[in-house]
Design an enzyme around this catalytic site. Structure first.
Site, PDB file in Angstrom:
ATOM      1  N   GLY A 235      26.504  82.542  66.118  1.00  0.00           N
ATOM      2  CA  GLY A 235      26.089  83.641  64.992  1.00  0.00           C
ATOM      3  C   GLY A 235      26.932  84.223  64.825  1.00  0.00           C
ATOM      4  O   GLY A 235      28.373  84.768  64.711  1.00  0.00           O
ATOM      5  N   ASP A 236      26.116  85.155  63.262  1.00  0.00           N
ATOM      6  CA  ASP A 236      26.962  86.075  63.671  1.00  0.00           C
ATOM      7  C   ASP A 236      25.770  87.541  63.521  1.00  0.00           C
ATOM      8  O   ASP A 236      24.486  87.116  63.140  1.00  0.00           O
ATOM      9  CB  ASP A 236      26.893  86.281  61.560  1.00  0.00           C
ATOM     10  CG  ASP A 236      27.821  87.512  61.265  1.00  0.00           C
ATOM     11  OD1 ASP A 236      27.224  89.234  61.516  1.00  0.00           O
ATOM     12  OD2 ASP A 236      27.152  87.427  59.697  1.00  0.00           O
ATOM     13  N   PHE A 237      25.794  88.894  64.178  1.00  0.00           N
ATOM     14  CA  PHE A 237      24.810  89.234  64.586  1.00  0.00           C
ATOM     15  C   PHE A 237      24.756  90.651  63.179  1.00  0.00           C
ATOM     16  O   PHE A 237      23.249  91.309  63.454  1.00  0.00           O
ATOM     17  CB  PHE A 237      25.244  90.459  65.815  1.00  0.00           C
ATOM     18  CG  PHE A 237      26.538  91.572  65.646  1.00  0.00           C
ATOM     19  CD1 PHE A 237      26.651  91.918  64.787  1.00  0.00           C
ATOM     20  CD2 PHE A 237      27.085  90.717  67.507  1.00  0.00           C
ATOM     21  CE1 PHE A 237      28.615  92.226  64.820  1.00  0.00           C
ATOM     22  CE2 PHE A 237      28.667  91.777  67.176  1.00  0.00           C
ATOM     23  CZ  PHE A 237      29.388  92.359  65.920  1.00  0.00           C
ATOM     24  N   HIS A 255      30.095 100.558  69.384  1.00  0.00           N
ATOM     25  CA  HIS A 255      31.575 101.734  68.620  1.00  0.00           C
ATOM     26  C   HIS A 255      32.771 101.200  67.948  1.00  0.00           C
ATOM     27  O   HIS A 255      33.548 101.599  67.691  1.00  0.00           O
ATOM     28  CB  HIS A 255      32.634 102.202  70.054  1.00  0.00           C
ATOM     29  CG  HIS A 255      33.387 101.205  70.937  1.00  0.00           C
ATOM     30  ND1 HIS A 255      34.375 101.113  71.619  1.00  0.00           N
ATOM     31  CD2 HIS A 255      33.231  99.194  70.509  1.00  0.00           C
ATOM     32  CE1 HIS A 255      35.228  99.735  72.296  1.00  0.00           C
ATOM     33  NE2 HIS A 255      34.529  99.427  71.455  1.00  0.00           N
TER      34      HIS A 255
END
Length: 345
Positions: A235-237, A255
């Site tokens: 997935g891709d956050f 960060h």
């Protein structure tokens, strides 16, 4: 005219302190070369002659001896005067790849040409607020690494080594015992989630990562006997997050990104959370100005490499509010990162 020696208990003059700061990168470079050449691993537990070590790593023995002399003065190496062989001190053991506390991965990553180029062009980042490394990569840091697996392995090794130290510190600092489901968002190859699962047998875990990372995570999780208790999900956050979990973790993720991209990640997690879910942001929390703190160094690294930043408690609170959450508490660990717990507002 004779000079009087400085009393043993008096502080060094400002000029000496500043000179040591100026020349500090020379020491870093020697340690990086130790890692690049695998010298500490070659020494192992048995001291060896400089000639033997020079032959094994393809260096000029008299020159290598000069570097060893420097590092022995810093407490990294120790020469046996009778055998003329060089061994590792307790400090030097941290250079070995097989040492659980090894800094080998960090030395290899920060000794990489791209890292040196980025720091050498720090002025560009200060002038633009953008990561200087992109000039040399021709792309963003993460896009470049996804297309260059050999370089990615070096930088990923640094992160894995750092997480190996951080993971037990996080598990010891935070009580996971009431959770049944935990998802590590951007969890790499599973270092942190595996520590959580081993400490809490009732928890089911999820690693949520990009496909090129999950390809490494699946066999690693399986090798630890955790495949039935840990899902590995592509997935891709920046798009969406698995919904309805008890605890979400973002460890050394925010960060990497500026406030707007960090906000997008937080908003996606907030959308996925239940009212009683918690988000654990594992990051170094900066103490503010006029304080010596490891996070200040890392903050500069984020600037030149990825365009991200370390943050203060107030800055995390502000981000959380924008995402519809609030900081409920901050738990320090024995390592630089703290556990910043966020809950829905």
């Amino acid at each position: 005219m004779s000079q009087h020696p400085r009393p043993a208990n008096s502080p060094p003059p400002a000029a000496l302190i500043m000179t040591q700061m100026v020349y500090g990168f020379w020491v870093s470079r020697c340690l990086q070369i130790m890692a690049e050449l695998g010298i500490a691993d070659t020494i192992g537990d048995v001291p060896k002659s400089v000639e033997e070590l020079a032959k094994s790593c393809g260096t000029h023995a008299p020159s290598l001896r000069r570097m060893f002399r420097l590092l022995s003065g810093l407490g990294v190496l120790r020469k046996d005067e009778q055998s003329d062989c060089w061994g590792l001190t307790e400090l030097g053991q941290m250079l070995r790849q097989d040492n659980p506390g090894s800094v080998y991965g960090s030395l290899r990553a920060h000794g990489h040409l791209l890292s040196w180029q980025a720091w050498g062009d720090l002025k560009t980042s200060l002038q633009t607020g953008l990561p200087s490394v992109e000039k040399f990569m021709g792309d963003s840091f993460f896009n470049y690494l996804s297309a260059h697996p050999e370089d990615a392995a070096i930088f990923n090794g640094s992160m894995a080594a750092y997480q190996t130290l951080n993971a037990p510190a996080v598990v010891n600092a935070y009580d996971f015992s009431q959770a049944r489901t935990v998802v590590d968002v951007g969890g790499g190859t599973g270092t942190l989630i595996s520590h959580v699962l081993k400490a809490h047998p009732a928890i089911h875990g999820t690693i949520f990562e990009m496909p090129h990372v999950t390809a490494e995570a699946r066999p690693r999780i399986a090798s630890m006997g955790l495949a039935e208790r840990c899902d590995v999900v592509d997935g891709d956050f920046f798009a969406s997050i698995p919904k309805g979990k008890d605890i979400y973790i973002l460890s050394q993720i925010l960060h990497d990104w500026d406030d707007e991209k960090s906000l997008r990640i937080l908003e996606n997690i907030r959308d996925a959370m239940r009212p009683d879910s918690r988000l654990l942001v594992v990051e170094t929390v900066l103490p503010g100005d006029n304080a010596m703190h490891f996070g200040n160094l890392y903050d500069m690294a984020m600037l030149v490499l990825v365009g991200g930043q370390e943050r203060t408690e107030a800055e995390y609170s502000a981000l959380a509010r924008r995402a519809g959450m609030k900081v409920s508490r901050i738990l320090p660990t024995v390592m630089p990162p703290s556990v910043v717990e966020l809950v829905p507002a």
